[in-house]
Scaffold this active site. Structure first.
Site, PDB file in Angstrom:
ATOM      1  N   LYS A 136       0.840  -1.212   0.000  1.00 45.23           N
ATOM      2  CA  LYS A 136       0.000   0.000   0.000  1.00 45.23           C
ATOM      3  C   LYS A 136       0.865   1.249   0.000  1.00 45.23           C
ATOM      4  O   LYS A 136       0.487   2.266  -0.584  1.00 45.23           O
ATOM      5  CB  LYS A 136      -0.978  -0.012   1.190  1.00 45.23           C
ATOM      6  CG  LYS A 136      -2.054  -1.061   1.020  1.00 45.23           C
ATOM      7  CD  LYS A 136      -3.303  -0.786   1.822  1.00 45.23           C
ATOM      8  CE  LYS A 136      -4.374  -1.814   1.468  1.00 45.23           C
ATOM      9  NZ  LYS A 136      -5.603  -1.667   2.228  1.00 45.23           N
ATOM     10  N   LYS A 182      -3.983 -10.690  -5.983  1.00 48.42           N
ATOM     11  CA  LYS A 182      -5.236 -11.052  -5.310  1.00 48.42           C
ATOM     12  C   LYS A 182      -6.374 -10.146  -5.773  1.00 48.42           C
ATOM     13  O   LYS A 182      -6.141  -8.994  -6.156  1.00 48.42           O
ATOM     14  CB  LYS A 182      -5.078 -11.010  -3.785  1.00 48.42           C
ATOM     15  CG  LYS A 182      -5.096  -9.651  -3.159  1.00 48.42           C
ATOM     16  CD  LYS A 182      -5.420  -9.726  -1.660  1.00 48.42           C
ATOM     17  CE  LYS A 182      -5.689  -8.298  -1.175  1.00 48.42           C
ATOM     18  NZ  LYS A 182      -6.441  -8.174   0.023  1.00 48.42           N
ATOM     19  N   LYS A 234     -10.641  -4.813  -3.753  1.00 51.81           N
ATOM     20  CA  LYS A 234     -11.641  -3.790  -4.083  1.00 51.81           C
ATOM     21  C   LYS A 234     -11.010  -2.468  -4.480  1.00 51.81           C
ATOM     22  O   LYS A 234     -11.655  -1.645  -5.114  1.00 51.81           O
ATOM     23  CB  LYS A 234     -12.687  -3.606  -2.997  1.00 51.81           C
ATOM     24  CG  LYS A 234     -12.231  -3.561  -1.565  1.00 51.81           C
ATOM     25  CD  LYS A 234     -13.455  -3.401  -0.653  1.00 51.81           C
ATOM     26  CE  LYS A 234     -13.382  -4.235   0.595  1.00 51.81           C
ATOM     27  NZ  LYS A 234     -12.284  -3.902   1.503  1.00 51.81           N
TER      28      LYS A 234
HETATM   29  N1  AQP Z   1      -8.771 -11.916  -2.792  1.00 51.26           N
HETATM   30  C1  AQP Z   1      -9.126 -12.373  -1.621  1.00 51.26           C
HETATM   31  N2  AQP Z   1      -9.249 -13.704  -1.417  1.00 51.26           N
HETATM   32  C2  AQP Z   1      -9.616 -14.194  -0.202  1.00 51.26           C
HETATM   33  N3  AQP Z   1      -9.872 -13.404   0.867  1.00 51.26           N
HETATM   34  C3  AQP Z   1      -9.764 -12.072   0.706  1.00 51.26           C
HETATM   35  N4  AQP Z   1      -9.952 -11.034   1.529  1.00 51.26           N
HETATM   36  C4  AQP Z   1      -9.710  -9.872   0.876  1.00 51.26           C
HETATM   37  N5  AQP Z   1      -9.367 -10.133  -0.396  1.00 51.26           N
HETATM   38  C5  AQP Z   1      -9.385 -11.483  -0.531  1.00 51.26           C
HETATM   39  C6  AQP Z   1     -10.354 -11.173   2.928  1.00 51.26           C
HETATM   40  O1  AQP Z   1     -11.508 -10.360   3.120  1.00 51.26           O
HETATM   41  C7  AQP Z   1     -11.472  -9.850   4.447  1.00 51.26           C
HETATM   42  C8  AQP Z   1     -11.672  -8.375   4.428  1.00 51.26           C
HETATM   43  O2  AQP Z   1     -10.625  -7.715   3.778  1.00 51.26           O
HETATM   44  P1  AQP Z   1     -10.548  -6.125   3.813  1.00 51.26           P
HETATM   45  O3  AQP Z   1     -11.460  -5.551   2.826  1.00 51.26           O
HETATM   46  O4  AQP Z   1     -10.744  -5.607   5.165  1.00 51.26           O
HETATM   47  O5  AQP Z   1      -9.114  -5.822   3.436  1.00 51.26           O
HETATM   48  P2  AQP Z   1      -8.220  -6.339   2.296  1.00 51.26           P
HETATM   49  O6  AQP Z   1      -7.656  -7.660   2.664  1.00 51.26           O
HETATM   50  O7  AQP Z   1      -7.224  -5.287   2.096  1.00 51.26           O
HETATM   51  O8  AQP Z   1      -9.216  -6.510   1.076  1.00 51.26           O
HETATM   52  P3  AQP Z   1      -9.217  -5.754  -0.281  1.00 51.26           P
HETATM   53  O9  AQP Z   1     -10.381  -6.154  -1.066  1.00 51.26           O
HETATM   54  O10 AQP Z   1      -7.904  -5.928  -0.961  1.00 51.26           O
HETATM   55  O11 AQP Z   1      -9.434  -4.258   0.156  1.00 51.26           O
HETATM   56  P4  AQP Z   1      -8.607  -3.000  -0.210  1.00 51.26           P
HETATM   57  O12 AQP Z   1      -8.454  -3.077  -1.696  1.00 51.26           O
HETATM   58  O13 AQP Z   1      -9.479  -1.881   0.252  1.00 51.26           O
HETATM   59  O14 AQP Z   1      -7.312  -3.089   0.526  1.00 51.26           O
HETATM   60  C9  AQP Z   1     -10.139 -10.254   5.055  1.00 51.26           C
HETATM   61  O15 AQP Z   1     -10.341 -11.386   5.881  1.00 51.26           O
HETATM   62  C10 AQP Z   1      -9.306 -10.617   3.873  1.00 51.26           C
HETATM   63  O16 AQP Z   1      -8.334 -11.593   4.178  1.00 51.26           O
END
Ligand code: AQP
Length: 327
Positions: free
Chosen positions: A112, A194, A197
């Site tokens: 990030k 991965k 969002k």
């Molecule tokens: N690609 C993924 N596969 C499996 N699990 C996932 N998680 C996120 N992406 C995947 C799991 O979803 C939960 C919530 O995640 P989060 O939104 O709080 O943060 P993150 O991991 O940073 O998810 P994003 O989608 O990538 O968000 P942004 O882009 O905003 O940083 C967690 O349990 C995570 O493991």
């Protein structure tokens, strides 16, 4: 005594299938057998710039999605992190038990930081400590998360052990829980990254509120591997990812799905995968649309969650403060 579980999601955009398969699916399965706390971690979202109206909307949309997806507010505690001030209070204390080096090693911070080069903040750096506070306040046995959060839960365990060694048994040391399949769902346009969002293009993820035509388009455009065999094998990362999604949204095993498409090529497979996702999302979207029109109902759920979470969190915080000698 039921097992206590705790997990959360950032309100940083619409949830995608990765969030569902990696995290929320396990929450749903565990809600009857556990004493579950699920948090909207809004203070995590502000570690990168957020528009206030978008953040406000995302918080309420996430609350609606938690319920639409099947979490029952009568069985689990749904709450907003910023409603329980014990989170930031404990985070400060735990900052004083965390080492610069261990935070510098966090891969999500490195990723990030690279993405937000000029605007990388101290909050982004110490975010895993706030996450440790989110978890430890509730003394959970298990933390069900996707694989990308494994390192943060390990850090949480280390900080808790360090505190316990110095002040005596204070925090339960939680275990991480990943799903057997789908702990890391990959992007549809790049199976080495991965599904996320905050991805630069929407092509890589399927949002849980994507309409049917968008789902169909995204799946049809999804990257595939060379050849035409529908198989989940090491040298077919894109197909393995699509099959993992297929099995998660249907009652079929990967083996059964592979059998359905022997000699069929990718075309029919992708079309039927898209149809399966659309069918899976239909009831979730119906419920979500109903809830989003009733903000007062969502507010009531979050108010009840705030009360229950605050009571539990305060017990841990008071114990920590007593041990530190500040009360
Ligand atoms: N690609 C993924 N596969 C499996 N699990 C996932 N998680 C996120 N992406 C995947 C799991 O979803 C939960 C919530 O995640 P989060 O939104 O709080 O943060 P993150 O991991 O940073 O998810 P994003 O989608 O990538 O968000 P942004 O882009 O905003 O940083 C967690 O349990 C995570 O493991």
């Amino acid at each position: 005594m039921k097992q206590r579980i705790l997990s959360g999601i950032q309100p940083s955009g619409a949830l995608h299938l990765g969030n569902y398969i990696g995290a929320i699916r396990q929450w749903k399965d565990l809600q009857d057998s556990s004493d579950a706390f699920f948090c909207i971690v809004d203070y995590h979202a502000i570690t990168v710039p957020q528009d206030p109206q978008d953040l406000y909307d995302n918080i309420h949309q996430l609350a609606a999605m938690y319920v639409a997806i099947g979490l029952d507010p009568n069985k689990v505690t749904l709450f907003k992190q910023s409603d329980v001030s014990a989170h930031t209070e404990l985070a400060w204390i735990l900052n004083c038990f965390s080492h610069m080096g261990e935070l510098e090693r966090m891969t999500q911070y490195k990723d990030k930081k690279a993405k937000h080069k000029q605007r990388s903040t101290v909050g982004l750096f110490t975010y895993p400590v706030l996450m440790a506070a989110d978890i430890l306040l509730y003394q959970p046995h298990l933390v069900p998360v996707g694989e990308d959060q494994k390192q943060h839960v390990e850090l949480t365990r280390n900080i808790a052990e360090r505190f316990n060694q110095r002040y005596g048994e204070t925090f339960r040391i939680p275990d991480v829980l990943h799903p057997k399949q789908g702990a890391r769902i990959m992007s549809l346009d790049d199976p080495t990254k991965k599904m996320s969002k905050s991805a630069t293009t929407e092509r890589g993820y399927i949002s849980l509120i994507d309409p049917p035509d968008v789902v169909m388009k995204k799946v049809k455009r999804a990257v595939t591997d060379s050849g035409d065999e529908v198989k989940a094998v090491a040298d077919k990362p894109a197909l393995t990812n699509l099959l993992t999604i297929y099995t998660a949204v249907t009652a079929k095993s990967i083996g059964e799905i592979e059998q359905l498409y022997v000699g069929q090529g990718y075309g029919r497979f992708k079309k039927e995968l898209a149809e399966a996702i659309i069918e899976f999302l239909r009831p979730i979207q119906e419920k979500y649309n109903e809830l989003i029109d009733h903000p007062a109902e969502l507010q009531k759920i979050l108010e009840a969650g705030k009360e229950k979470a605050s009571t539990v969190a305060q017990i841990t915080l008071d114990d920590v403060k007593t041990k530190l000698g500040v009360i």
